[in-house]
Design an enzyme around this catalytic site. Structure first.
Site, PDB file in Angstrom:
ATOM      1  N   ASP A  13      23.058  -8.304  26.548  1.00  0.00           N
ATOM      2  CA  ASP A  13      23.283  -9.340  27.559  1.00  0.00           C
ATOM      3  C   ASP A  13      22.044  -9.637  28.402  1.00  0.00           C
ATOM      4  OD1 ASP A  13      25.933  -9.384  26.692  1.00  0.00           O
ATOM      5  OD2 ASP A  13      26.500  -7.811  28.111  1.00  0.00           O
ATOM      6  N   LYS A  16      19.384 -13.128  25.421  1.00  0.00           N
ATOM      7  CA  LYS A  16      18.839 -13.403  24.082  1.00  0.00           C
ATOM      8  C   LYS A  16      19.222 -14.792  23.607  1.00  0.00           C
ATOM      9  CE  LYS A  16      21.051  -9.841  22.553  1.00  0.00           C
ATOM     10  NZ  LYS A  16      21.515  -9.258  23.827  1.00  0.00           N
ATOM     11  N   GLY A  40      27.926 -11.758  22.443  1.00  0.00           N
ATOM     12  CA  GLY A  40      28.290 -12.970  23.169  1.00  0.00           C
ATOM     13  C   GLY A  40      27.025 -13.563  23.735  1.00  0.00           C
ATOM     14  N   HIS A  41      26.558 -14.647  23.144  1.00  0.00           N
ATOM     15  CA  HIS A  41      25.284 -15.242  23.545  1.00  0.00           C
ATOM     16  C   HIS A  41      25.543 -16.590  24.217  1.00  0.00           C
ATOM     17  CE1 HIS A  41      23.038 -12.674  20.323  1.00  0.00           C
ATOM     18  NE2 HIS A  41      23.683 -11.956  21.213  1.00  0.00           N
ATOM     19  N   THR A 130      34.223  -3.414  21.836  1.00  0.00           N
ATOM     20  CA  THR A 130      34.726  -4.769  22.061  1.00  0.00           C
ATOM     21  C   THR A 130      36.036  -5.005  21.302  1.00  0.00           C
ATOM     22  OG1 THR A 130      33.444  -5.588  20.200  1.00  0.00           O
ATOM     23  CG2 THR A 130      32.392  -5.696  22.377  1.00  0.00           C
ATOM     24  N   GLN A 225      23.157  -7.331  20.704  1.00  0.00           N
ATOM     25  CA  GLN A 225      23.177  -6.079  21.477  1.00  0.00           C
ATOM     26  C   GLN A 225      21.756  -5.783  22.009  1.00  0.00           C
ATOM     27  OE1 GLN A 225      25.007  -5.801  18.101  1.00  0.00           O
ATOM     28  NE2 GLN A 225      26.485  -6.845  19.363  1.00  0.00           N
ATOM     29  N   ARG A 306      30.287  -6.043  34.075  1.00  0.00           N
ATOM     30  CA  ARG A 306      29.135  -5.275  33.618  1.00  0.00           C
ATOM     31  C   ARG A 306      28.692  -4.347  34.740  1.00  0.00           C
ATOM     32  NH1 ARG A 306      26.247 -10.750  31.505  1.00  0.00           N
ATOM     33  NH2 ARG A 306      27.388 -10.990  29.550  1.00  0.00           N
ATOM     34  N   ASP A 334      15.799 -14.541  39.229  1.00  0.00           N
ATOM     35  CA  ASP A 334      16.406 -15.304  40.342  1.00  0.00           C
ATOM     36  C   ASP A 334      17.599 -14.551  40.939  1.00  0.00           C
ATOM     37  OD1 ASP A 334      17.348 -15.994  37.620  1.00  0.00           O
ATOM     38  OD2 ASP A 334      18.903 -17.090  38.694  1.00  0.00           O
TER      39      ASP A 334
HETATM   40  P1  GDP Z   1      22.812 -12.332  25.562  1.00  0.00           P
HETATM   41  O1  GDP Z   1      23.970 -11.579  25.018  1.00  0.00           O
HETATM   42  O2  GDP Z   1      21.574 -11.508  25.594  1.00  0.00           O
HETATM   43  O3  GDP Z   1      22.597 -13.652  24.906  1.00  0.00           O
HETATM   44  O4  GDP Z   1      23.174 -12.618  27.096  1.00  0.00           O
HETATM   45  P2  GDP Z   1      24.585 -13.185  27.656  1.00  0.00           P
HETATM   46  O5  GDP Z   1      24.689 -14.614  27.323  1.00  0.00           O
HETATM   47  O6  GDP Z   1      25.689 -12.292  27.258  1.00  0.00           O
HETATM   48  O7  GDP Z   1      24.383 -12.932  29.194  1.00  0.00           O
HETATM   49  C1  GDP Z   1      23.304 -13.503  29.905  1.00  0.00           C
HETATM   50  C2  GDP Z   1      23.872 -14.413  30.998  1.00  0.00           C
HETATM   51  O8  GDP Z   1      22.861 -14.753  31.907  1.00  0.00           O
HETATM   52  C3  GDP Z   1      24.380 -15.748  30.452  1.00  0.00           C
HETATM   53  O9  GDP Z   1      25.460 -16.178  31.239  1.00  0.00           O
HETATM   54  C4  GDP Z   1      23.174 -16.686  30.631  1.00  0.00           C
HETATM   55  O10 GDP Z   1      23.561 -18.039  30.790  1.00  0.00           O
HETATM   56  C5  GDP Z   1      22.596 -16.148  31.898  1.00  0.00           C
HETATM   57  N1  GDP Z   1      21.141 -16.258  32.027  1.00  0.00           N
HETATM   58  C6  GDP Z   1      20.177 -16.150  31.079  1.00  0.00           C
HETATM   59  N2  GDP Z   1      18.953 -16.188  31.642  1.00  0.00           N
HETATM   60  C7  GDP Z   1      19.151 -16.319  32.973  1.00  0.00           C
HETATM   61  C8  GDP Z   1      18.278 -16.384  34.099  1.00  0.00           C
HETATM   62  O11 GDP Z   1      17.059 -16.303  33.991  1.00  0.00           O
HETATM   63  N3  GDP Z   1      18.876 -16.502  35.324  1.00  0.00           N
HETATM   64  C9  GDP Z   1      20.220 -16.565  35.498  1.00  0.00           C
HETATM   65  N4  GDP Z   1      20.687 -16.679  36.723  1.00  0.00           N
HETATM   66  N5  GDP Z   1      21.063 -16.508  34.454  1.00  0.00           N
HETATM   67  C10 GDP Z   1      20.534 -16.366  33.215  1.00  0.00           C
HETATM   68  P1  IMO Z   2      25.168  -9.058  23.106  1.00  0.00           P
HETATM   69  O1  IMO Z   2      24.615  -9.478  21.777  1.00  0.00           O
HETATM   70  C1  IMO Z   2      26.575  -5.762  25.586  1.00  0.00           C
HETATM   71  C2  IMO Z   2      28.819  -2.590  23.568  1.00  0.00           C
HETATM   72  C3  IMO Z   2      30.311  -2.443  23.875  1.00  0.00           C
HETATM   73  C4  IMO Z   2      30.461  -0.939  23.729  1.00  0.00           C
HETATM   74  C5  IMO Z   2      29.533  -0.627  22.563  1.00  0.00           C
HETATM   75  C6  IMO Z   2      30.233  -0.521  21.206  1.00  0.00           C
HETATM   76  O2  IMO Z   2      25.979 -10.080  23.782  1.00  0.00           O
HETATM   77  O3  IMO Z   2      24.094  -8.475  23.964  1.00  0.00           O
HETATM   78  P2  IMO Z   2      31.229  -2.329  19.529  1.00  0.00           P
HETATM   79  O4  IMO Z   2      32.336  -3.322  19.706  1.00  0.00           O
HETATM   80  O5  IMO Z   2      29.924  -2.936  19.157  1.00  0.00           O
HETATM   81  O6  IMO Z   2      31.594  -1.191  18.628  1.00  0.00           O
HETATM   82  O7  IMO Z   2      31.041  -1.663  20.993  1.00  0.00           O
HETATM   83  O8  IMO Z   2      28.578  -1.671  22.527  1.00  0.00           O
HETATM   84  N1  IMO Z   2      28.412  -3.931  23.106  1.00  0.00           N
HETATM   85  C7  IMO Z   2      27.704  -4.791  23.849  1.00  0.00           C
HETATM   86  N2  IMO Z   2      27.292  -4.720  25.129  1.00  0.00           N
HETATM   87  N3  IMO Z   2      26.242  -6.844  24.820  1.00  0.00           N
HETATM   88  C8  IMO Z   2      26.631  -6.915  23.542  1.00  0.00           C
HETATM   89  O9  IMO Z   2      26.216  -7.893  22.716  1.00  0.00           O
HETATM   90  C9  IMO Z   2      27.437  -5.886  23.005  1.00  0.00           C
HETATM   91  N4  IMO Z   2      28.002  -5.670  21.795  1.00  0.00           N
HETATM   92  C10 IMO Z   2      28.581  -4.456  21.869  1.00  0.00           C
HETATM   93  O10 IMO Z   2      30.596  -2.870  25.178  1.00  0.00           O
HETATM   94  O11 IMO Z   2      29.959  -0.290  24.848  1.00  0.00           O
HETATM   95 MG    MG Z   3      25.920 -11.069  25.552  1.00  0.00          MG
END
Ligand code: GDP
Ligand code: IMO
Ligand code: MG
Length: 429
Positions: A13, A16, A40-41, A130, A225, A306, A334
């Site tokens: 998270d 990416k 979840g991206h 998850t 991840q 989180r 930010d």
């Molecule tokens: P990922 O799994 O690495 O793709 O990240 P997620 O999408 O799960 O979580 C990142 C969250 O932060 C998302 O809601 C993005 O829209 C948000 N986000 C990404 N970059 C920034 C940033 O620089 N500032 C803020 N405030 N939000 C961001």
């Molecule tokens: P993105 O790509 C954050 C965590 C789960 C749990 C562990 C194992 O959005 O960054 P699983 O279902 O994979 O067997 O769960 O890994 N986990 C993540 N945490 N971001 C993710 O993906 C994750 N995908 C799995 O919360 O702790």
């Molecule tokens: Mg994510």
């Protein structure tokens, strides 16, 4: 020729999805190589927000090829739900834009059942997965009883493999885990239909990606991840079941490591983690709560809150070592705005000495006490910065110190969720 990796440098998270969408502008092909719809991206374009789980984050661009490689655990139901969702949002998803490896492992309904029931059986020692069936799917891959995409396209092979699996899984589900039996016919009929819908998307993605690289196309490998969720190098057993690190690209797509030109590690300006497991810099106090609310730190896939804590340079150094990062991207800087003081962990006190790596044993890790450096904060104007010069001075000091401590350059700073809230500090990734 250029092929670069974008991967999570912490516990997932990190942003990416946002960075992949931004950097896809410079690429022709975007490839997922591991994980599944546990990811979840989030990508924000204009006023619209897209949540992607299985489909690469290059899909929002019309002219990119998106690839789901052999290392990905593919739930065909989830795949088509996501395709349907994107189509409803006006994003075209055709076999010209998206291809799926014939060698990818399929997530079957029993994998999800097993994931959920095994977590229950673990009781207080649950991992906090998850519940998408990821662990059981990869278990079958290594057990060599997994069903691959290519099997689904050969009905007799699929039938035989499914029968074998349903029999053994049902015995385990009902006798050991106390769950309900799964029905062969229901699963068989549903998956044969899904297979027919999948057929036009299926290719040998190793051959295709290699050909694209040979044609001088730029390939972006999008990690899911993060470093510390890696099955080998993460905080085992509180990890996911795939290699989230750079090595996962070679095995998860079938291209040699010499093809990779750059490895970009995405790191939040602080640290978060979903699910259970160690977290040395966790803030279980009002500051942690404040960061969670300001940064909207709730899971994209499960909605869980989180856990939040200070930035940990030990984690970044681990990612640099294991993944060979060529640069860092710092996101969500930010979110920290308006805090008076901000801390960064620069090492751990462990049994009377200072270390800058994660011990393998969680018992040893629990003994590690973070050593902090403290920084003065900055204000909300950072979200409006569009060039490095416009970043508040204290935030620049923070970034500079991260570079010094990690001995790694920061190539991009992200100051908000939108595409244009992205500052390119260096051209070279
Ligand atoms: P990922 O799994 O690495 O793709 O990240 P997620 O999408 O799960 O979580 C990142 C969250 O932060 C998302 O809601 C993005 O829209 C948000 N986000 C990404 N970059 C920034 C940033 O620089 N500032 C803020 N405030 N939000 C961001
Ligand atoms: P993105 O790509 C954050 C965590 C789960 C749990 C562990 C194992 O959005 O960054 P699983 O279902 O994979 O067997 O769960 O890994 N986990 C993540 N945490 N971001 C993710 O993906 C994750 N995908 C799995 O919360 O702790
Ligand atoms: Mg994510």
């Amino acid at each position: 020729m250029s092929a670069f990796i974008v991967l999570g440098a912490q516990w997932g998270d990190e942003g990416k999805g946002k960075l992949t969408d931004y950097l896809a502008e410079e690429a022709n092909v975007v490839v997922r190589f591991q994980g599944g719809n546990n990811a979840g991206h989030t990508v924000e374009v204009g006023e619209k927000q897209y949540k992607l789980h299985l489909i690469p984050s290059g899909i929002l661009h019309d002219d990119k090829l998106n690839v789901i490689g052999n290392g990905v655990a593919v739930d065909p139901n989830a795949l088509f739900s996501e395709i349907d969702y994107l189509q409803r949002e006006g994003v075209n998803v055709t076999p010209e834009k998206l291809i799926v490896s014939d060698r990818a492992q399929l997530i079957m309904p029993y994998h999800k059942t097993l994931d959920i029931l095994k977590e229950k059986a673990r009781g207080k020692n649950d991992i906090g997965t998850t519940g998408k069936g990821i662990g059981p799917c990869y278990t079958d891959k290594y057990e060599r009883c997994g069903i691959r995409v290519c099997d689904l396209l050969h009905t007799e092979v699929f039938e035989e493999k499914l029968r074998f699996n349903i029999e053994s899984k049902n015995a385990y589900i009902t006798n050991v885990l106390g769950g309900e039996e799964l029905n062969f016919d229901e699963i068989f009929n549903a998956y044969v239909k899904l297979g027919e819908r999948l057929r036009p998307f299926v290719q040998d993605t190793s051959v295709r990606v290699y050909d694209e690289i040979k044609k001088n196309q730029t390939v972006l490998f999008e990690g899911a991840q993060g470093m510390l969720l890696d099955i080998d190098h993460g905080t085992y057993p509180y990890v996911t079941s795939s290699n989230t690190t750079a090595g996962g690209v070679s095995t998860g797509i079938g291209v040699g490591p010499t093809m990779i030109t750059n490895v970009v590690g995405i790191a939040k300006a602080y640290t978060t983690r979903v699910g259970k497991g160690p977290f040395p810099t966790e803030l279980e106090d009002a500051t942690g709560e404040w960061i969670r609310e300001k940064g909207h730190e709730y899971g994209t896939t499960t909605g869980r809150s989180r856990r939040c804590g200070w930035l940990d340079v030990v984690i970044l150094k681990t990612t640099i070592r294991v993944c060979g990062l060529t640069s860092l991207v710092v996101t969500k800087i930010d979110t920290l705005a308006n805090l008076e003081k901000i801390k960064v962990c620069v090492g751990y006190n462990f049994e009377g000495r200072v270390i800058d790596y994660f011990p393998a044993s969680l018992e040893d890790l629990a003994k590690c006490e973070p050593i902090y450096e403290e920084f003065d904060g900055w204000d909300d104007s950072i979200a409006d910065a569009r060039s490095y010069d416009e970043i508040p001075e204290n935030a620049k000091k923070y970034l500079k110190r991260i570079e010094e401590l990690t001995e790694t350059k920061i190539s991009i700073v992200s100051v908000g969720p939108k595409r244009d809230q992205t500052i390119r500090v260096r051209k070279e990734l």
